[in-house]
Design a protein around this motif. Structure first.
Motif, short mmCIF file in Angstrom:
data_model
loop_
_atom_site.label_atom_id
_atom_site.label_comp_id
_atom_site.label_asym_id
_atom_site.label_seq_id
_atom_site.Cartn_x
_atom_site.Cartn_y
_atom_site.Cartn_z
N ILE A 44 18.04 44.62 41.92
CA ILE A 44 18.52 43.52 41.09
C ILE A 44 19.57 42.77 41.89
O ILE A 44 20.63 43.32 42.23
N ASP A 45 19.27 41.53 42.22
CA ASP A 45 20.18 40.69 43.00
C ASP A 45 20.80 39.65 42.06
O ASP A 45 20.10 38.78 41.55
N PHE A 46 22.11 39.71 41.89
CA PHE A 46 22.77 38.85 40.92
C PHE A 46 23.02 37.44 41.44
O PHE A 46 23.56 36.61 40.72
N GLN A 47 22.69 37.16 42.70
CA GLN A 47 22.69 35.79 43.20
C GLN A 47 21.70 35.70 44.35
O GLN A 47 22.06 35.78 45.52
N VAL A 48 20.45 35.50 44.01
CA VAL A 48 19.39 35.60 45.00
C VAL A 48 19.35 34.40 45.93
O VAL A 48 18.92 34.51 47.08
N ALA A 49 19.80 33.22 45.47
CA ALA A 49 19.85 32.00 46.29
C ALA A 49 18.52 31.76 46.99
O ALA A 49 17.49 31.59 46.34
N GLN A 50 18.50 31.79 48.34
CA GLN A 50 17.26 31.59 49.09
C GLN A 50 16.42 32.87 49.19
O GLN A 50 15.27 32.82 49.61
N GLY A 51 17.01 34.01 48.85
CA GLY A 51 16.30 35.27 48.97
C GLY A 51 16.18 35.79 50.38
O GLY A 51 15.52 36.80 50.64
N SER A 52 16.86 35.14 51.31
CA SER A 52 16.69 35.48 52.72
C SER A 52 17.26 36.84 53.09
O SER A 52 16.84 37.43 54.09
N GLN A 53 18.21 37.33 52.31
CA GLN A 53 18.75 38.66 52.59
C GLN A 53 17.65 39.71 52.59
O GLN A 53 17.69 40.67 53.36
#
Length: 547
Positions: A288-297
């Protein structure tokens, strides 16, 4: 700057990661000295908004990226001139204010303006202040009424303000831009408006978006002070959610900041390393990513798990993001899902993406699609400091989110945050903290890009300046940049029932390899299971994990 060829995880990170930070837009604010000035910036290329802390007679000309952007020329256009791409520029001052464009990296630390740019004649200053007093104490009764007192009392009040200002100028090390900024902020904190206005007029002659790190930071700090005095911080902050620059340009600025400084790579690499370590024996993973933005991580994580001995696990990511990142993304959060699904398919990794288009403050358990028995990892990367806490209102979303996540029994929770204290402190100490923190950031950028580099100016204006203005000019719920030191985060996580999850030695080794590609003044320190990345021994970003 490229990673070592024998460090495949970092190589893949540099190849695929384009993670932008959230703040998107440049800003220039109205001058309190001249609220009717007609300087402007394009909030939407066809719409003008009143701006600039500069005096109307000041001029600035910045040539193309091949020219010397710091030169002030006598036949330059007025201050409402822009770059060819519409980016507004701030006053450069005079040649005597300008720092040498040919500088060594070691000369950037805590640099300041040139003393010749400041008023050095105290007698002349007194004379100018007496002129102000005469104008304010003239026959116009409205001027006296503004002081809500008698003419004698008003005269005494103004004289007292003038004496304070003269005292400040006499005691202040002449030409020290940092000290002048501090004196100006202190005057605002004490409601000493005559002193504040005078110091602002002095600062306008020396700050520059293409000067030394202190001059560049000073330009944005000054805009924050102007906005605070004009009580326009919150409205300016909201107005900056505009469509300038284009999404492609914005993405390029974010990516350039990511490449020239290791702050984001440090945070995301350390978080990914902790997740890989915690999930090394699992056949399925829910993140669960609470700030996925571009998802590049997660691109580098997918590649790392694809190479895991015994085969990759099934990966499911729940990506949370509000509309703030949609513009830089070029569309909705579904774009992230398609991008990550494509990467996973190319690596033969079973993958599933669940989008949640909502602000973190509004997220509840029902949005997270948690399945019983599924190993869970939660990622809080540079997002929790945006959540309001008990100091803002009755709804403490900062602690509510932590308690909610704890109730899900995750195997690991990763935290990456800026190591700065701007949440509950009063304005003046908050100003000092912001000044010292961002000076280190601007110095680290200074060694990576030339001072006349046009894209460096864009990076600082569009990626950093908005944060600075929000911290200085906004209060209450409008101030969303509310950083806390790691010790305070440690207390919050402990109160929510978490225990520390020490980062493995392999994570530390990966970050050390990463920093070999950057300037030697970056520092890496591990204390009590927490990794700190710093500049010149000033901690800037902290990364840790919890269970």
């Amino acid at each position: 700057m490229r990673p070592s060829q024998n460090a495949e995880d970092i190589k893949e990170f540099n190849r695929f990661f384009n993670q932008p930070i959230e703040y998107q837009d440049s800003f220039f604010l109205p001058s309190v000295n001249n609220p009717n000035n007609n300087q402007s910036f394009y909030a939407d290329r066809g719409q003008q908004t009143q701006v600039s802390a500069l005096k109307p007679d000041q001029h600035c000309y910045v040539e193309s990226s091949t020219g010397n952007s710091s030169e002030l020329v006598s036949d330059s256009p007025p201050i409402d001139a822009f770059f060819a791409d519409g980016t507004p520029m701030m006053h450069q001052g005079s040649d005597s204010c300008r720092s040498d464009m040919h500088h060594s990296p070691d000369e950037t630390h805590h640099s300041s303006g040139n003393s010749s740019c400041f008023t050095s004649d105290v007698t002349d200053l007194k004379h100018k202040l007496r002129e102000i007093e005469t104008a304010m104490l003239g026959p116009d009764s409205e001027s006296l009424e503004s002081y809500n007192t008698t003419p004698v009392a008003a005269a005494n009040q103004i004289s007292s303000e003038s004496d304070k200002l003269v005292g400040v100028m006499e005691m202040m090390p002449r030409g020290d831009l940092k000290e002048v900024l501090i004196a100006c902020a202190k005057a605002i904190a004490e409601n000493n408006l005559i002193t504040a206005e005078w110091l602002m007029s002095e600062l306008r002659t020396v700050v520059s978006v293409c000067g030394s790190p202190m001059q560049r930071l000073g330009a944005y700090m000054l805009e924050g002070l102007v906005a605070r005095l004009a009580s326009s911080g919150s409205s300016i902050y909201k107005a900056l959610r505009c469509k300038e620059p284009t999404s492609v340009e914005l993405f390029s600025y974010m990516h350039l900041l990511y490449e020239i400084c290791p702050y984001f790579k440090f945070g995301y690499l350390s978080a990914n390393g902790a997740i890989v370590d915690a999930m090394k024996s699992e056949n399925s993973i829910h993140i669960i990513d609470f700030q996925v933005a571009q998802g590049s991580q997660w691109i580098t994580l997918i590649h790392a798990l694809a190479a895991r001995p015994g085969g990759p696990p099934r990966i499911r990511i729940t990506g949370i993001d509000d509309s703030t990142s949609a513009y830089a993304r070029g569309g909705g959060i579904e774009i992230v899902g398609r991008r990550l699904s494509s990467v996973a398919a190319s690596c033969n990794v079973p993958f599933e993406f669940h989008p949640v288009a909502a602000s973190c403050s509004d997220v509840e358990i029902k949005h997270l699609n948690v399945r019983p028995g599924e190993p869970l990892a939660v990622n809080f990367a540079l997002v929790l400091h945006h959540m309001p806490d008990e100091s803002v209102g009755t709804q403490n979303h900062r602690d509510r989110l932590l308690r909610m996540v704890k109730s899900l029994s995750p195997k690991i929770v990763t935290l990456v945050e800026q190591e700065s204290n701007t949440n509950t402190v009063q304005f003046f100490p908050r100003f000092l903290e912001t000044l010292n923190y961002y000076l280190s950031v601007f110095e680290s950028i200074d060694v990576a890009l030339p001072r006349d580099h046009k894209e460096r100016i864009n990076v600082e204006q569009h990626c950093l300046a908005r944060e600075i203005v929000n911290i200085l000019a906004c209060e209450g719920a409008e101030r969303v940049e509310r950083h806390e030191l790691l010790e305070r985060w440690r207390s919050r996580f402990s109160m929510a029932g978490f225990e520390p999850y020490p980062l493995s030695s392999s994570v530390n080794a990966t970050i050390k390899t990463l920093l070999e590609n950057y300037y030697q003044s970056y520092t890496l320190d591990e204390r009590n299971g927490v990794l700190y990345l710093g500049w010149m021994n000033r901690d800037l970003v902290a990364s840790c994990a919890w269970k």
